[in-house]
Design a protein around this motif. Structure first.
Motif, PDB file in Angstrom:
ATOM      1  N   ALA A  82      42.366  55.433  46.773  1.00 20.97           N
ATOM      2  CA  ALA A  82      43.193  54.222  46.786  1.00 20.97           C
ATOM      3  C   ALA A  82      42.700  53.202  45.767  1.00 20.97           C
ATOM      4  N   TRP A  83      41.394  53.127  45.593  1.00 21.44           N
ATOM      5  CA  TRP A  83      40.835  52.222  44.582  1.00 21.44           C
ATOM      6  C   TRP A  83      41.132  52.739  43.172  1.00 21.44           C
ATOM      7  N   THR A  84      41.004  54.045  42.970  1.00 26.30           N
ATOM      8  CA  THR A  84      41.148  54.612  41.633  1.00 26.30           C
ATOM      9  C   THR A  84      42.575  54.510  41.108  1.00 26.30           C
ATOM     10  N   PHE A  85      43.551  54.753  41.961  1.00 25.62           N
ATOM     11  CA  PHE A  85      44.935  54.817  41.471  1.00 25.62           C
ATOM     12  C   PHE A  85      45.709  53.514  41.722  1.00 25.62           C
ATOM     13  N   PRO A  86      46.106  53.194  42.957  1.00 29.16           N
ATOM     14  CA  PRO A  86      46.857  51.944  43.125  1.00 29.16           C
ATOM     15  C   PRO A  86      46.038  50.705  42.772  1.00 29.16           C
ATOM     16  N   GLY A  87      44.741  50.712  43.123  1.00 34.41           N
ATOM     17  CA  GLY A  87      43.911  49.539  42.868  1.00 34.41           C
ATOM     18  C   GLY A  87      43.785  49.228  41.382  1.00 34.41           C
ATOM     19  N   ASN A  88      43.470  50.240  40.594  1.00 27.65           N
ATOM     20  CA  ASN A  88      43.353  50.024  39.155  1.00 27.65           C
ATOM     21  C   ASN A  88      44.699  49.719  38.508  1.00 27.65           C
ATOM     22  N   LEU A  89      45.778  50.256  39.071  1.00 29.55           N
ATOM     23  CA  LEU A  89      47.104  49.934  38.550  1.00 29.55           C
ATOM     24  C   LEU A  89      47.427  48.454  38.752  1.00 29.55           C
ATOM     25  N   VAL A  90      47.024  47.927  39.915  1.00 27.85           N
ATOM     26  CA  VAL A  90      47.226  46.498  40.170  1.00 27.85           C
ATOM     27  C   VAL A  90      46.420  45.658  39.180  1.00 27.85           C
ATOM     28  N   LEU A  91      45.169  46.059  38.937  1.00 35.73           N
ATOM     29  CA  LEU A  91      44.345  45.333  37.959  1.00 35.73           C
ATOM     30  C   LEU A  91      44.971  45.384  36.564  1.00 35.73           C
ATOM     31  N   LEU A  92      45.531  46.534  36.217  1.00 41.13           N
ATOM     32  CA  LEU A  92      46.171  46.663  34.902  1.00 41.13           C
ATOM     33  C   LEU A  92      47.394  45.761  34.795  1.00 41.13           C
ATOM     34  N   VAL A  93      48.188  45.713  35.865  1.00 40.14           N
ATOM     35  CA  VAL A  93      49.381  44.847  35.855  1.00 40.14           C
ATOM     36  C   VAL A  93      48.970  43.390  35.749  1.00 40.14           C
ATOM     37  N   LEU A  94      47.927  42.997  36.472  1.00 42.21           N
ATOM     38  CA  LEU A  94      47.454  41.617  36.382  1.00 42.21           C
ATOM     39  C   LEU A  94      46.929  41.297  34.984  1.00 42.21           C
ATOM     40  N   GLY A  95      46.244  42.292  34.382  1.00 41.45           N
ATOM     41  CA  GLY A  95      45.744  42.080  33.030  1.00 41.45           C
ATOM     42  C   GLY A  95      46.866  41.898  32.029  1.00 41.45           C
ATOM     43  N   VAL A  96      47.894  42.729  32.146  1.00 40.99           N
ATOM     44  CA  VAL A  96      49.054  42.581  31.260  1.00 40.99           C
ATOM     45  C   VAL A  96      49.748  41.248  31.511  1.00 40.99           C
ATOM     46  N   GLY A  97      49.754  40.831  32.779  1.00 41.48           N
ATOM     47  CA  GLY A  97      50.383  39.554  33.104  1.00 41.48           C
ATOM     48  C   GLY A  97      49.700  38.374  32.436  1.00 41.48           C
ATOM     49  N   CYS A  98      48.391  38.489  32.240  1.00 42.88           N
ATOM     50  CA  CYS A  98      47.678  37.400  31.548  1.00 42.88           C
ATOM     51  C   CYS A  98      48.202  37.217  30.127  1.00 42.88           C
ATOM     52  N   PHE A  99      48.542  38.322  29.475  1.00 36.67           N
ATOM     53  CA  PHE A  99      49.065  38.230  28.117  1.00 36.67           C
ATOM     54  C   PHE A  99      50.545  37.855  28.102  1.00 36.67           C
ATOM     55  N   THR A 100      51.252  38.205  29.190  1.00 38.05           N
ATOM     56  CA  THR A 100      52.699  38.020  29.202  1.00 38.05           C
ATOM     57  C   THR A 100      53.119  36.661  29.732  1.00 38.05           C
ATOM     58  N   TRP A 101      52.508  36.252  30.850  1.00 31.64           N
ATOM     59  CA  TRP A 101      52.983  35.056  31.539  1.00 31.64           C
ATOM     60  C   TRP A 101      52.292  33.777  31.072  1.00 31.64           C
ATOM     61  N   LEU A 102      51.020  33.898  30.664  1.00 33.36           N
ATOM     62  CA  LEU A 102      50.299  32.705  30.233  1.00 33.36           C
ATOM     63  C   LEU A 102      50.473  32.503  28.730  1.00 33.36           C
ATOM     64  N   ARG A 103      50.882  31.337  28.349  1.00 35.15           N
ATOM     65  CA  ARG A 103      51.128  31.065  26.931  1.00 35.15           C
ATOM     66  C   ARG A 103      49.826  31.065  26.129  1.00 35.15           C
ATOM     67  N   THR A 104      48.868  30.301  26.585  1.00 35.40           N
ATOM     68  CA  THR A 104      47.579  30.208  25.889  1.00 35.40           C
ATOM     69  C   THR A 104      46.445  30.413  26.887  1.00 35.40           C
ATOM     70  N   PRO A 105      46.207  31.657  27.285  1.00 35.31           N
ATOM     71  CA  PRO A 105      45.131  31.912  28.256  1.00 35.31           C
ATOM     72  C   PRO A 105      43.770  31.711  27.607  1.00 35.31           C
ATOM     73  N   PRO A 106      42.762  31.286  28.368  1.00 34.68           N
ATOM     74  CA  PRO A 106      41.408  31.126  27.813  1.00 34.68           C
ATOM     75  C   PRO A 106      40.830  32.464  27.382  1.00 34.68           C
TER      76      PRO A 106
END
Length: 276
Positions: free
Chosen positions: A48-72
């Motif tokens: 559960a950590w390897t597949f869904p968990g890491n997929l959630v982390l990947l989506v959140l990581g992509v969201g940092c580039f997509t949703w935040l205009r100027t992330p730190p």
């Protein structure tokens, strides 16, 4: 051939000593069964950590580039490194856990085989009744294989269902967000693709039906296994032990044949270990 020789021949790798006592084998079977159960629970958590968990982390990581205009900068670095490090670590730990579960499973099978050989050696004889009793003594191995296969199919069904449900929810959220954030539309496309593939593969593989079929057959075989010894159910009418065991062998073969027929009706063929 003595029980000692039988045990030594089966386990030539030295897992069990040749002079193992049946009570000692029974104790070790219980211990290994509990260890295997716990290891499988850990393996499922790691999966559960390897597949869904890491997929959630990947989506959140992509969201940092997509949703935040100027992330730190530190957040961007974390968004990249955290999914990569988590994927590498979880894959490694899951890989090691897989071989631990496999090792415990092999040891448990050897212990049960040795225990079965003690029972078969005690039966002895070359007549038909002895053959039927040996057939009954070997049946628990078949029941365990059926249930193990059933658990595997049930787990696959649950994973696909979870991916479909979670993907549908994520898709709905991302579609709503994409109304104001154009870049999020690609996430909606990806999530929709995951949902479609999971639903299609689950419908084709029919893991739920295969799991239910195996579980029903295993339960029926176990019922016959105990009924013939206790003379209950269909075996109450038999006063002669020979006739009761002959009926038992016939009923077990009928159940296994019915199991194979149901598999063929769902478009799948039984593997060699389940062949009648």
């Amino acid at each position: 051939m003595s029980s000692t020789q039988v045990t030594t021949g089966i386990l030539g790798g030295g897992v069990i000593s040749g002079d193992s006592h049946p009570d000692d084998l029974r104790r070790r079977v219980g211990e290994r069964s509990e260890q295997l159960h716990r290891s499988r629970l850990v393996q499922r958590l790691l999966a559960a950590w390897t597949f869904p968990g890491n997929l959630v982390l990947l989506v959140l990581g992509v969201g940092c580039f997509t949703w935040l205009r100027t992330p730190p900068v530190w957040l961007l670095v974390l968004a990249v490194l955290l999914p990569l490090a988590s994927s590498a670590a979880s894959s490694r730990v899951l890989y090691n856990q897989h071989f631990r579960v496999r090792s415990l499973g092999m040891e448990l099978r050897e212990l049960r085989r040795a225990q079965r050989e003690h029972q078969l050696d005690d039966l002895g004889g070359d007549d038909l009744l002895a053959a039927h009793k040996r057939y009954r003594a070997e049946l628990p191995d078949t029941i365990e294989r059926y249930r193990c296969e059933s658990r595997g199919h049930r787990h696959k069904h649950n994973v696909l269902q979870g991916m479909t449900i979670a993907g549908a929810i994520v898709t709905s959220v991302v579609v709503a967000v994409s109304v104001s954030v154009v870049e999020a539309r690609w996430l909606a496309v990806g999530a929709s693709l995951v949902v479609a593939i999971s639903a299609a593969f689950g419908g084709y593989a029919k893991y739920r039906e295969r799991s239910l079929n195996l579980q029903q057959t295993a339960d029926a075989l176990e019922r016959e296994y105990h009924s013939v010894e206790l003379r209950v159910g269909r075996y109450r009418r038999f006063e002669d032990e020979r006739a009761a065991y002959a009926e038992f062998a016939h009923e077990v073969e009928s159940l296994r044949e019915e199991h194979t027929r149901r598999l063929q009706q769902t478009g799948h063929v039984a593997g060699p270990e389940f062949a009648v």
